[in-house]
Design a protein around this motif. Sequence first.
Motif: not given
Lengths: 126, 180
Positions: A76, A87, A89, A94, B57, B62, B141, B152, B155-156, B159, B163, B166
């Motif tokens: 988990v 995120a 990365l 950017a 992912v 990536s 989860l 989480e 956070v995403v 970000a 992006v 920027l």
Amino acid sequence: MTAAASHYSYWITVLLMVAGLYIVIARGNLVKKLIGLSIFQTSVYLLYIAPGKLIGGTPPILAEGFRLYSNPLPHVLILTAIVVGVATLALGLAIVVRIREAYGSIEEDEILAADRAAERRPAESR
Amino acid sequence: MLIIAVLLTLMAAVAVAVAVQRNLFSVVVLGGIYSFLMATVLVALDAVDVAMTEASVGAGISTVLLLGALYLCGGGEAKPLARPWLPLAVALVIAGALAYGTLGLPAFSDPQAPIHTHVVPRYLSAALAETGVPNVVTAVLASYRGYDTLGETTVVFTAGVGVIALLRRIGRRKKPGRGQ
């Protein structure tokens, strides 16, 4: 079990961790630095997941006829870590693209040299 | 056990190749190989949910992001190293200290290790009755630690906003340049 067999996964984790650290410190290219950071991150995945494995166990999906399950809690935590890792990365890449836009280079020493040159001639703008 | 050791050795070899390789495109492709090896190791370690996420992912998104960044940066060869000895010494000292530290950790797959005895039996025995989800990873989860997953997502989202903020500036700056 000898120490070599029982601690091998830890040692590979350590090797991956310092390989990532070495790339981040030693390499001047910013894209390469971010890849080094990702390798460091994946070594942390291994550090969490490997101790949760039980030989003879199954993935932690409850079913009739199975009694031994591997530890679900590190899974988990690392699921969250992978998504947050991609995120960061994306954000880092950017910023690299913006640096390339401003300096015309993604090599750390050239960027620092450009900064020093700009400090010496403050009247001239880039 | 043996297959895990072989896959881990392959991963170490790929990581070293990433460290010495200077062509950035090769480094990105090696990074994809590394992520798929990681996903295979995770399947061998019974972490099937994590393996699926890592394959999609880690190896998918990536790699696409890195290739996109290489396209925008025009990245070819990284510069050769000037003085690699100090970073190498730092890395080796840290590796030695960490390897010494691992000797105090429980052996691989030790059922009496604290990680297997502390709180996990409670989850494994009660998760199905309390949440109705047979996959314990999903149960923790989405149900027990649902607020962590919400964090989480925040956070995403942050970000993603970063992006966009920027990269939008590039488009705005280029437009007046074209007009002049």
